[in-house]
Design a protein around this motif. Structure first.
Motif, PDB file in Angstrom:
ATOM      1  N   ASN A  38       0.804  -1.524   0.277  1.00  0.00           N
ATOM      2  CA  ASN A  38       0.189  -0.178  -0.262  1.00  0.00           C
ATOM      3  C   ASN A  38       1.071   1.665  -0.036  1.00  0.00           C
ATOM      4  N   PRO A  39       1.037   1.781  -1.306  1.00  0.00           N
ATOM      5  CA  PRO A  39       2.510   2.853  -1.205  1.00  0.00           C
ATOM      6  C   PRO A  39       1.623   4.159  -0.970  1.00  0.00           C
ATOM      7  N   GLY A  40       2.324   4.998  -0.472  1.00  0.00           N
ATOM      8  CA  GLY A  40       2.171   6.955   0.034  1.00  0.00           C
ATOM      9  C   GLY A  40       2.408   6.991  -1.096  1.00  0.00           C
ATOM     10  N   ALA A  41       1.906   8.394  -0.863  1.00  0.00           N
ATOM     11  CA  ALA A  41       2.447   9.432  -1.465  1.00  0.00           C
ATOM     12  C   ALA A  41       4.150  10.082  -1.641  1.00  0.00           C
ATOM     13  N   SER A  42       4.540   9.906  -0.664  1.00  0.00           N
ATOM     14  CA  SER A  42       5.773   9.877  -0.881  1.00  0.00           C
ATOM     15  C   SER A  42       6.999   8.403  -1.441  1.00  0.00           C
ATOM     16  N   PHE A  43       5.994   7.245  -1.846  1.00  0.00           N
ATOM     17  CA  PHE A  43       7.240   6.278  -2.138  1.00  0.00           C
ATOM     18  C   PHE A  43       5.751   5.468  -2.679  1.00  0.00           C
ATOM     19  N   ASP A  44       6.338   4.984  -3.618  1.00  0.00           N
ATOM     20  CA  ASP A  44       5.566   3.790  -4.438  1.00  0.00           C
ATOM     21  C   ASP A  44       7.434   3.068  -5.323  1.00  0.00           C
ATOM     22  N   PHE A  45       6.560   1.815  -5.820  1.00  0.00           N
ATOM     23  CA  PHE A  45       7.487   1.108  -6.333  1.00  0.00           C
ATOM     24  C   PHE A  45       7.334   1.372  -7.574  1.00  0.00           C
ATOM     25  N   SER A  46       8.033   1.113  -8.570  1.00  0.00           N
ATOM     26  CA  SER A  46       8.140   1.378 -10.252  1.00  0.00           C
ATOM     27  C   SER A  46       7.405  -0.010 -10.364  1.00  0.00           C
ATOM     28  N   ASP A  47       6.485  -0.175 -11.879  1.00  0.00           N
ATOM     29  CA  ASP A  47       5.996  -1.155 -11.795  1.00  0.00           C
ATOM     30  C   ASP A  47       7.004  -2.248 -12.314  1.00  0.00           C
ATOM     31  N   ALA A  48       8.401  -1.636 -12.629  1.00  0.00           N
ATOM     32  CA  ALA A  48       9.517  -2.680 -12.981  1.00  0.00           C
ATOM     33  C   ALA A  48      10.091  -3.426 -11.482  1.00  0.00           C
ATOM     34  N   THR A  49      10.530  -2.339 -10.435  1.00  0.00           N
ATOM     35  CA  THR A  49      10.755  -3.147  -9.409  1.00  0.00           C
ATOM     36  C   THR A  49       9.469  -3.722  -9.333  1.00  0.00           C
ATOM     37  N   TRP A  50       8.199  -3.434  -8.772  1.00  0.00           N
ATOM     38  CA  TRP A  50       7.239  -4.420  -8.078  1.00  0.00           C
ATOM     39  C   TRP A  50       7.809  -5.613  -8.756  1.00  0.00           C
ATOM     40  N   HIS A  51       7.752  -5.785 -10.084  1.00  0.00           N
ATOM     41  CA  HIS A  51       7.565  -7.305 -10.569  1.00  0.00           C
ATOM     42  C   HIS A  51       9.256  -7.766 -10.341  1.00  0.00           C
ATOM     43  N   ASP A  52      10.163  -7.170 -10.753  1.00  0.00           N
ATOM     44  CA  ASP A  52      11.711  -7.716  -9.558  1.00  0.00           C
ATOM     45  C   ASP A  52      11.158  -8.212  -7.995  1.00  0.00           C
ATOM     46  N   VAL A  53      10.443  -7.449  -7.799  1.00  0.00           N
ATOM     47  CA  VAL A  53      10.434  -8.409  -5.914  1.00  0.00           C
ATOM     48  C   VAL A  53       9.348  -9.571  -6.119  1.00  0.00           C
ATOM     49  N   ALA A  54       8.039  -9.378  -6.905  1.00  0.00           N
ATOM     50  CA  ALA A  54       7.204 -10.084  -6.885  1.00  0.00           C
ATOM     51  C   ALA A  54       7.816 -12.004  -7.442  1.00  0.00           C
ATOM     52  N   THR A  55       8.497 -11.556  -8.901  1.00  0.00           N
ATOM     53  CA  THR A  55       9.877 -12.555  -9.461  1.00  0.00           C
ATOM     54  C   THR A  55      10.669 -13.203  -8.340  1.00  0.00           C
ATOM     55  N   ARG A  56      11.371 -11.993  -7.483  1.00  0.00           N
ATOM     56  CA  ARG A  56      12.495 -12.638  -5.902  1.00  0.00           C
ATOM     57  C   ARG A  56      11.744 -13.512  -5.480  1.00  0.00           C
ATOM     58  N   ALA A  57       9.793 -12.934  -5.023  1.00  0.00           N
ATOM     59  CA  ALA A  57       9.331 -13.655  -3.535  1.00  0.00           C
ATOM     60  C   ALA A  57       9.284 -15.401  -4.492  1.00  0.00           C
ATOM     61  N   GLY A  58       8.420 -15.690  -5.436  1.00  0.00           N
ATOM     62  CA  GLY A  58       8.487 -16.701  -6.276  1.00  0.00           C
ATOM     63  C   GLY A  58       9.901 -17.319  -5.779  1.00  0.00           C
ATOM     64  N   ASP A  59      10.923 -16.802  -6.424  1.00  0.00           N
ATOM     65  CA  ASP A  59      11.829 -17.606  -6.586  1.00  0.00           C
ATOM     66  C   ASP A  59      12.743 -17.759  -5.025  1.00  0.00           C
ATOM     67  N   ARG A  60      12.481 -17.095  -4.041  1.00  0.00           N
ATOM     68  CA  ARG A  60      12.861 -17.645  -2.565  1.00  0.00           C
ATOM     69  C   ARG A  60      12.048 -18.260  -1.861  1.00  0.00           C
ATOM     70  N   VAL A  61      10.645 -18.639  -2.349  1.00  0.00           N
ATOM     71  CA  VAL A  61      10.312 -20.034  -1.624  1.00  0.00           C
ATOM     72  C   VAL A  61       9.637 -20.835  -2.457  1.00  0.00           C
ATOM     73  N   THR A  62      11.188 -21.348  -3.747  1.00  0.00           N
ATOM     74  CA  THR A  62      11.331 -22.504  -3.768  1.00  0.00           C
ATOM     75  C   THR A  62      13.048 -22.983  -2.699  1.00  0.00           C
ATOM     76  N   GLN A  63      12.971 -22.362  -1.598  1.00  0.00           N
ATOM     77  CA  GLN A  63      14.023 -22.544  -0.942  1.00  0.00           C
ATOM     78  C   GLN A  63      13.557 -23.093   0.325  1.00  0.00           C
ATOM     79  N   LEU A  64      11.841 -22.929   0.655  1.00  0.00           N
ATOM     80  CA  LEU A  64      11.249 -24.158   1.551  1.00  0.00           C
ATOM     81  C   LEU A  64      11.480 -24.828   1.761  1.00  0.00           C
ATOM     82  N   ALA A  65      12.157 -25.462   3.113  1.00  0.00           N
ATOM     83  CA  ALA A  65      12.375 -26.493   2.962  1.00  0.00           C
ATOM     84  C   ALA A  65      10.790 -27.620   3.080  1.00  0.00           C
TER      85      ALA A  65
END
Length: 97
Positions: A70-97
């Motif tokens: 829930n970004p605010g007026a003083s901060f928001d992710f760019s689309d590209a950065t948000w996509h990178d964060v989401a893709t990284r979350a997908g990569d990280r979930v593969t590391q769960l035991a």
């Protein structure tokens, strides 16, 4: 995958259910998993005040990753950065035991 499909469908239909919502699909995501990212803007009062939400849903094997910011007026992710964060979350979930 069915659960992620339900979440994605609900996100896509948000504007149809809520007259003051606008939904913009920003990307189809790929990496360790696959999914979708959106920006949802919702008017929150009678004036022009809005709330902005970024969300992403990814399926990685038999797991679902759901992200929301829930970004605010003083901060928001760019689309590209948000996509990178989401893709990284997908990569990280593969590391769960």
């Amino acid at each position: 995958a069915a659960f992620a499909g339900t979440l994605a469908g609900n996100t896509e239909q948000c504007a149809a259910r809520t007259a003051t919502a606008e939904v913009a699909r920003t990307a189809d995501l790929a990496g360790a998993g696959s999914g979708t990212a959106w920006v949802v803007t919702q008017r929150v009062d009678q004036s022009a005040t809005t709330a902005r939400f970024r969300s992403a849903i990814l399926v990685v094997g038999n797991r679902v990753v759901y992200l929301m910011a829930n970004p605010g007026a003083s901060f928001d992710f760019s689309d590209a950065t948000w996509h990178d964060v989401a893709t990284r979350a997908g990569d990280r979930v593969t590391q769960l035991a």
